[in-house]
Design a protein around this motif. Structure first.
Motif, PDB file in Angstrom:
ATOM      1  N   ALA A 158       0.833  -1.205   0.000  1.00 26.12           N
ATOM      2  CA  ALA A 158       0.000   0.000   0.000  1.00 26.12           C
ATOM      3  C   ALA A 158       0.862   1.247   0.000  1.00 26.12           C
ATOM      4  CB  ALA A 158      -0.911  -0.002   1.224  1.00 26.12           C
ATOM      5  N   THR A 159       0.511   2.189  -0.844  1.00 28.01           N
ATOM      6  CA  THR A 159       1.182   3.485  -0.773  1.00 28.01           C
ATOM      7  C   THR A 159       0.711   4.192   0.496  1.00 28.01           C
ATOM      8  OG1 THR A 159      -0.574   4.639  -1.946  1.00 28.01           O
ATOM      9  CG2 THR A 159       1.179   3.703  -3.297  1.00 28.01           C
ATOM     10  N   ILE A 160       1.428   5.223   0.856  1.00 28.04           N
ATOM     11  CA  ILE A 160       1.048   5.978   2.050  1.00 28.04           C
ATOM     12  C   ILE A 160      -0.314   6.635   1.834  1.00 28.04           C
ATOM     13  CG2 ILE A 160       1.672   8.039   3.367  1.00 28.04           C
ATOM     14  CD1 ILE A 160       4.578   7.023   3.248  1.00 28.04           C
ATOM     15  N   GLU A 162      -2.785   5.464  -0.032  1.00 30.55           N
ATOM     16  CA  GLU A 162      -3.808   4.424   0.121  1.00 30.55           C
ATOM     17  C   GLU A 162      -4.028   4.051   1.583  1.00 30.55           C
ATOM     18  OE1 GLU A 162      -3.024   2.140  -4.168  1.00 30.55           O
ATOM     19  OE2 GLU A 162      -2.005   1.492  -2.336  1.00 30.55           O
TER      20      GLU A 162
END
Lengths: 297, 297, 297, 297
Positions: A158-160, A162
């Motif tokens: 997960a990106t930050i 997201e």
């Protein structure tokens, strides 16, 4: 991802409040006197899986003496394979109840469905949403309706952004007691289970007022690196730790390779205490312990 | 990758010696009294690129007063595009010579070819091999023949095993003064330039006796996170830091976004000093500075 | 991950059966005469989200004429942000029912919870489990009890082993009609939304008899690359495709950038037909169409 | 990466010319009558490493009969470990010369330094720059001065923009005969050596007029998947292939797991020929072979 925008739903929205307080961390109360996001770090420890009463009593007895803030232990286990051990299940509830009362420790346990939330509602002080469910939006909405704190673990890749949007699913449901947890991201190197992204802790602290924990056990997947990375996490600004610890690590039914023994757990607390102090934090009941020690002497 | 095996070439081999001393870090001397791998951390700082005399004098004057161990500054710049600024080139040599003598600071500079090694041989105390050249084996063999220390930066997506094998190219050439440097790995999150892999520091320290530095500037790519991650790196066991610092960061010809101002650099040293102490290390000439301060008072 | 082992649960287990038939692909029936895993490729197309009757009628009319095997359209949308459009919801059911009857096309729609499964059970011929829910094990168990086929999309950073284990959750529940779908994995390059891992198609075909679809729309995220990658997917051994297509792509409520116009969709079918033939497959009702065309001439 | 801009250096610049011709692929001549970028695909095959005369003669004899356009074989091998086999070295030059003359096949070989360029200049028709050297800018500048074509392999985790910028180093030096080669990127799944990024082929074709090859051997790392992925590469728009092939794969001194036997190589050509035709391309001397065959019958 360009589609993200912050529309506020009246009373339900939390985003606007946060904008003004980003610099300060929101204090999330776990139980009376136990907080996350305060000067005092929140340490959560315990076995990966609840196995039996003896295991949990031994763990709680040791950890409460060590000044650990909350006891973790899963009764429902998310497992890659349907043929792996799936957890003790509902049988573990009475067991958790008993240990919780006996040692007066708040309990953290993972939930994967509404049924599980209902099952553990009474005994659980904090609900954990695991990495694999970080974008299980229906589950996030469910815990968004609860009146108890939620630890949201970052998804494997997960990106930050997201990660924060997933938290927003809980917050926008009304539950303001969300605690983020970095637990390692997936990468290419086979030497550790995941890559612990401590830069994400620093970035998160600059973007949100939600407290941020770090789980070095799942991140590295090897017990010998847990204490060192716990210290690095505190230096990176983490508000606390989630650590796997077991009376007999080699006999743990799951993730045996990463669980700390009691001696190693004691070593971890000893190692992080001076680092915590160096960054203006404190390790839980350590002062209390020292005070006790001084009285005794 | 299954093909890796350790055949030893008699006197040239270093691997067998290391096996016995893995727990202890090899001390690599940078210049008289300046070491890497000792209790005292090695701090290397300076501009990304050498621009002009005023910039380098201002940097060296400030950094030497701060107790920084070595001055960094590239005169040959590896750049993604051939149309980007390629560095001051050979004109920078005399400039580096002058600053080095004036401020008695050892100099670290990057080389990308044998010609560049020859050009900077006299002025450079430490040769840096950049991430993009970590597997430029011909270059590794060249610096393996040198009698000066080499900082080998981890490739953007190099596994720890590949990183150690790259170091082995230098060691097996005879040059035993190799220093590893973690500087962030490539990943999926756009919020930072790279992901700083501090777990790799802990893993490397368990596998090799070579000292390990961390470059938080390139890792995060944003100046506001550099000091925090520098502290986390020290807590993770790093033997020192490589930090970009510029008299006027906004005017830096390259990587302006990640360079620290002098005030921020001072803040970094102040921030990491207590963490260093917490893990049994010390930050260079800090004690000396304090002593001076006490004399002055 | 070393913990994976295949314990068989009597009648529920499917693994042993498959071992003998790995070379041959299992044929999963979607509806009468429409199969996945046969010589004839299964093409699934339609809008990302069900918007209104006109949109769905136009889509179904066009796609059925084109010989597309099934109509896709989500009424519940998993979205990164809680403030993004969440889908038409239960209102879309009647709409799907109507279009399905009118054009006699089987319908594929995504579900994220037991409630949604119940809601769309009658209208949905195939249930889709999206990437974000690939390891939502409670949901997998639910669809494992259904008597309708399930398309399981690979998680954003799921290994092939994890993907197969997730399928095993459905299979071990008794539902043998599982279709895998590669839809791009998360990587470092910003030029496409994801990296389409067509090697995974070849690897999956060597490890399981489950049919494998490819979704080039989500993988690349840009309509101009969809037809080319659709052809590459067929060459890599895919048993069919899932493609986003919209009467007016620019006005699509979600993922507008990747939806094909009707002309582009026609172009895709024209482009893949000869590739399908080259690898011994056929594109659905194309023969039927040609036959019709010949009659007409 | 925001620093990339296209400043043109007068006659040396190639970028402005390309902008007008992006849709059409530049035809790069390998040797008389053998081109890359034309309707006819360029197939390059041969052993990973040149081992001895018998191996190379057997390979060239077979591959020339099969209509393969050029013979590959490395005499200098970039290896992760300094203790792995490093290639036959300069001894291989005479050997390559002999095979080249005898079978009238152009030769492709990898170079890692100026010395190696000089050593193989006469015998080599095409210079290959390997993945690990994609950003060895000094080497790129060297081959930018050559009057022979260069195959530039994509770095293990190079973005498409970085890949094109690396090509620009060669082009801006004056050498306009650059051929790009996608060979798999590093990712998290252990089931294949790398992830073959065929989407990158489609994206590259939309951004540059340079021809693009695909190396399915290094990408997957397992011989059983090479022919399938070769077909997928052609469908994705590749202008040809680089394939590892060995008279006795199991005895190959390097990368034995991915080398095709002669039978498998024949199978690959048979498999891709109809796919090539399906996308309007042709597989080299196949027509010629068929003509010969018809005459013979």
């Amino acid at each position: 991802m360009s589609e993200i925008s912050f529309k506020h739903h009246g009373a339900k929205s939390s985003r606007s409040d946060r904008a003004e307080t980003t610099a300060k961390t929101r204090i999330v109360e776990i139980s009376e006197g136990i907080n996350c996001g305060a000067r005092e770090l929140l340490l959560i420890a315990g076995p990966c899986a609840v196995e039996d009463l003896e295991q949990m009593e031994a763990s709680a007895a040791f950890l409460s003496r060590l000044g650990i803030g909350a006891l973790r232990g899963c009764i429902f286990k998310p497992r890659t394979s349907p043929y792996s051990y799936q957890g003790i299940g509902a049988d573990g509830i009475a067991l958790l109840e008993r240990v919780k009362r006996q040692f007066e420790m708040p309990v953290v346990t993972e939930v994967m469905s509404r049924e599980q939330i209902e099952a553990v509602y009474e005994v659980s002080d904090v609900f954990q949403i695991g990495s694999r469910n970080m974008q299980n939006f229906e589950l996030l909405k469910e815990v968004g309706l609860l009146d108890k704190p939620v630890i949201l673990k970052r998804g494997l890749s997960a990106t930050i952004e997201e990660f924060l949007m997933a938290a927003e699913y809980i917050l926008s449901g009304g539950n303001q007691r969300v605690i983020l947890c970095e637990r390692g991201i997936r990468s290419f190197d086979p030497s550790t289970r995941n890559v612990l992204d401590l830069g994400a802790v620093a970035v998160l602290k600059s973007m949100t007022d939600l407290p941020v924990l770090v789980d070095p056990s799942h991140a590295l997947g090897k017990s010998e690196f847990v204490a060192t990375m716990a210290g690095a996490a505190i230096a990176a600004g983490a508000d606390g730790l989630v650590v796997e610890c077991h009376p007999r690590p080699a006999q743990s039914v799951s993730d045996a390779r990463q669980a700390l023994s009691f001696d190693e757990m004691q070593g971890l607390v000893d190692a992080i205490a001076p680092i915590a102090e160096a960054v203006g934090r404190s390790v839980g009941q350590r002062e209390f312990q020292k005070a006790l020690h001084n009285i005794a002497c």
